[in-house]
Design a protein around this motif. Structure first.
Motif, PDB file in Angstrom:
ATOM      1  N   GLY A  15      38.024  14.085  38.972  1.00  0.00           N
ATOM      2  CA  GLY A  15      36.885  14.986  38.782  1.00  0.00           C
ATOM      3  C   GLY A  15      37.309  16.280  38.112  1.00  0.00           C
ATOM      4  N   PHE A  16      38.478  16.799  38.505  1.00  0.00           N
ATOM      5  CA  PHE A  16      39.047  18.010  37.916  1.00  0.00           C
ATOM      6  C   PHE A  16      39.285  17.814  36.420  1.00  0.00           C
ATOM      7  N   GLY A  37      36.457  18.071  42.788  1.00  0.00           N
ATOM      8  CA  GLY A  37      37.433  18.203  41.710  1.00  0.00           C
ATOM      9  C   GLY A  37      36.846  18.903  40.503  1.00  0.00           C
ATOM     10  N   GLY A  38      35.603  18.529  40.145  1.00  0.00           N
ATOM     11  CA  GLY A  38      34.936  19.189  39.028  1.00  0.00           C
ATOM     12  C   GLY A  38      34.715  20.663  39.307  1.00  0.00           C
ATOM     13  N   ALA A  39      34.316  20.989  40.537  1.00  0.00           N
ATOM     14  CA  ALA A  39      34.065  22.384  40.905  1.00  0.00           C
ATOM     15  C   ALA A  39      35.347  23.206  40.899  1.00  0.00           C
ATOM     16  N   LEU A  40      36.470  22.590  41.246  1.00  0.00           N
ATOM     17  CA  LEU A  40      37.752  23.312  41.261  1.00  0.00           C
ATOM     18  C   LEU A  40      38.146  23.777  39.857  1.00  0.00           C
ATOM     19  N   ASN A  87      47.643  21.455  36.299  1.00  0.00           N
ATOM     20  CA  ASN A  87      47.106  22.711  36.838  1.00  0.00           C
ATOM     21  C   ASN A  87      46.287  22.517  38.114  1.00  0.00           C
ATOM     22  N   PHE A  88      46.274  21.298  38.637  1.00  0.00           N
ATOM     23  CA  PHE A  88      45.518  21.056  39.867  1.00  0.00           C
ATOM     24  C   PHE A  88      46.159  21.864  40.992  1.00  0.00           C
ATOM     25  N   TRP A  96      45.283  22.211  47.453  1.00  0.00           N
ATOM     26  CA  TRP A  96      44.372  21.099  47.682  1.00  0.00           C
ATOM     27  C   TRP A  96      45.124  19.774  47.735  1.00  0.00           C
ATOM     28  N   ILE A  97      46.262  19.680  47.052  1.00  0.00           N
ATOM     29  CA  ILE A  97      47.109  18.489  47.198  1.00  0.00           C
ATOM     30  C   ILE A  97      47.597  18.390  48.641  1.00  0.00           C
TER      31      ILE A  97
END
Length: 303
Positions: free
Chosen positions: A179-180, A48-51, A189-190, A194-195
């Motif tokens: 994490g995002f 999530g952080g990397a995305l 904005n996720f 990926w959802i």
């Protein structure tokens, strides 16, 4: 800074307390930890952080990289102990058949004290997560709640075929989105892909975790895929979703050179599914390695 250091010290208290007063309890709990399953959630937080952060991930403020992310991982760890405890209490009938080495079956820890340890770990998880950030606190609270209704009466949604894995998929999505957001993103904005990926192929491929518990699940009325379809048909269906789980991210990220590697990875994973005797540990190890590779791809190829 001082708050984070205090929280790290608090996180060390439970194992030290058990070590000095109930070392056999500590040993039993450590031996029963599902470390690879906990690592699954930790890696999803990093994904999530990397995305969001992409190649600027390590340009995040030091408080996030060196304190908030690690404290989130610690909170997940303690939340996992609580969910393991409540799951084991609810699964005594199943574990007598499928998992006879668990603490309650071995009578290593009395059930009342076992639950007290679980509740204490839950309290530590909530304290650390909410003290670090509201986002982390509510993420931990939602995850524990979903696992509780998954495992425990009066809900025990694990009895229902697709609902059970949907709840696990939602938890996987929650930690990824957390994490995002922890990296600075807005949940609105996720990325939609990926959802879909986490909820559908990723979660459906996770049905392999039910293969070792078929006899116990059948006795307790748990309608898992292997119980409903039989092991062979279930393995075939899980294999299809495993194949999609390996190939779809490569297609989405448009990393042409990864296609042969993803294809070989899916074949090896599927071979482990069908290999006899079935051993979940090897699948989890390879699956964890695959998640680490996926994290690297996302970090390097997300636009």
């Amino acid at each position: 800074m001082i708050l984070y250091i205090v929280l790290f010290i608090i996180s060390l208290l439970p194992p030290f307390i058990l070590y000095f007063f109930k070392p056999l309890y500590l040993k039993a709990i450590v031996q029963d930890l599902r470390l690879l399953r906990i690592l699954h959630y930790i890696i999803l937080v990093i994904i999530g952080g990397a995305l969001f952060a992409k190649k600027t991930l390590f340009a995040l403020p030091n408080s996030i990289i060196f304190f908030q992310f690690p404290l989130f991982f610690i909170s997940l760890f303690y939340a996992a102990i609580f969910t393991i405890v409540t799951n084991n209490i609810s699964d005594i009938v199943i574990d007598k058949i499928s998992n006879p080495n668990r603490p309650l079956i071995q009578l290593t820890i009395p059930q009342g004290q076992y639950l007290q340890i679980g509740l204490f770990c839950f309290g530590i998880a909530i304290l650390i997560s909410f003290a670090t950030s509201i986002l982390m606190g509510f993420t931990i609270l939602f995850i524990v709640t979903l696992y509780f209704i998954y495992s425990c009466k009066p809900f025990r949604f694990k009895k229902y075929l697709f609902i059970s894995k949907l709840l696990i998929a939602i938890n996987s999505l929650l930690v990824t989105v957390a994490g995002f957001m922890l990296a600075g993103g807005n949940w609105r904005n996720f990325p939609a892909f990926w959802i879909f990926y986490i909820i559908v192929p990723f979660s459906l491929a996770s049905h392999f975790i039910d293969l070792k518990d078929v006899k116990g699940d059948a006795v307790d009325g748990i309608k898992t895929l292997p119980v409903v379809l039989g092991e062979n048909k279930a393995k075939l269906l899980i294999s299809v979703f495993t194949f999609l789980a390996y190939l779809l991210p490569v297609y989405y990220l448009n990393v042409f050179w990864m296609y042969p590697i993803a294809l070989l990875g899916s074949i090896f994973h599927i071979w482990l599914l069908h290999k006899k005797p079935f051993n979940e540990k090897y699948i989890f190890l390879f699956y964890t390695l695959s998640l680490i590779i996926l994290t690297t791809l996302i970090y390097n190829y997300t636009n």
